[in-house]
Design an enzyme around this catalytic site. Sequence first.
Site, PDB file in Angstrom:
ATOM      1  CB  SER A 132     -10.450  -0.010   5.600  1.00 43.23           C
ATOM      2  OG  SER A 132     -11.062   0.988   6.380  1.00 43.23           O
TER       3      SER A 132
ATOM      4  CE  LYS B 237      -8.788   3.190   6.051  1.00 43.52           C
ATOM      5  NZ  LYS B 237      -9.028   2.785   7.453  1.00 43.52           N
TER       6      LYS B 237
ATOM      7  CE1 TYR C 172     -10.473   6.979   5.226  1.00 42.67           C
ATOM      8  CE2 TYR C 172     -12.641   7.665   6.007  1.00 42.67           C
ATOM      9  CZ  TYR C 172     -11.561   6.794   6.055  1.00 42.67           C
ATOM     10  OH  TYR C 172     -11.587   5.733   6.932  1.00 42.67           O
TER      11      TYR C 172
END
Length: 311
Positions: free
Chosen positions: A64, A67, A193
């Site tokens: 993550s 991100k 993603y």
Amino acid sequence: MSSIAAIVAEIAEEMRGETERGAVASYIPPLACISPDKFGIAVVMVDGTVHAAGDAQEPFSIQSISKVFALTLALGAVGDQLWRRVGREPSGSAFNSIVQLESEQGIPRNPFINAGAIVLCDVLLGRSEPREAIGQMVRFVRTLAGDDEGSIRIDEAVALAEQDTGFRNMALANYMRAFGNIHAPVERVLGVYFHFCALAMTCCELAMAGRYLMNGGRVDGHSIITPSRARRINALMMSCGHYDNSGDFAFRVGLPGKSGVGGGILSIVPGVASIAVWSPGLNGSGNSQLGTLALERLVQRTGWSVFEPRA
């Protein structure tokens, strides 16, 4: 050896002796195989000096933390129109929670929870092919890190495992699609993603990649983003970068930071340093247990918290 170098080496040695190391992310099989004994730390100063210790040269899945880079690219693509589709508030919920999406009409609370990052991927996909969006991300991160040799890459085994186990992310994407906040086919958005999350980097590379957030949006004299955008990304990292543990991280460390379930944390000291730590054992909120402890000790010994008075 400078005082910062001595502190970094000292902290790495202390982390080797810690017995409470957290638990690795077992729901992604390639991550479950990583030894919890690993620990790396890298600090890049504003003058370009790098201080590193432990396993700082071993690649790991940044998950993550990607991100942050996806948000930077999405803002570059659509500007402040992005905030019509993603909020800027802490969620107070787990990183993969679906609870708030119904009451908030499919608008994720912030870009750093999974639902928010899936919207970022939809923005970046646009009318492109997934491989083009993935390639854009890899090139961007390599540029930020000064990776001329192309060592930063997508770990395809991790990306495949993400796809095979990402049922909750599929649910999030489909739910937002039902509200009209995902425009491209869900399987294409999720392909982007999962590949973003599977970026593999070392602590040294990750700390280098964070320099633009340390330095008002600039790297090596080149403008990546405006100073105001760098400030706002840092603000979101401070308030939302550790999911439902963000308040505790701000309390203990006092720096903008973004974690990943691979055990990494990117943390920024504006105008001073970009820091990456990695230890794969996680606490109950999915953040690196030793990484957080190491950053807490680093800030205590340097006074780098953004809440410390500056001379």
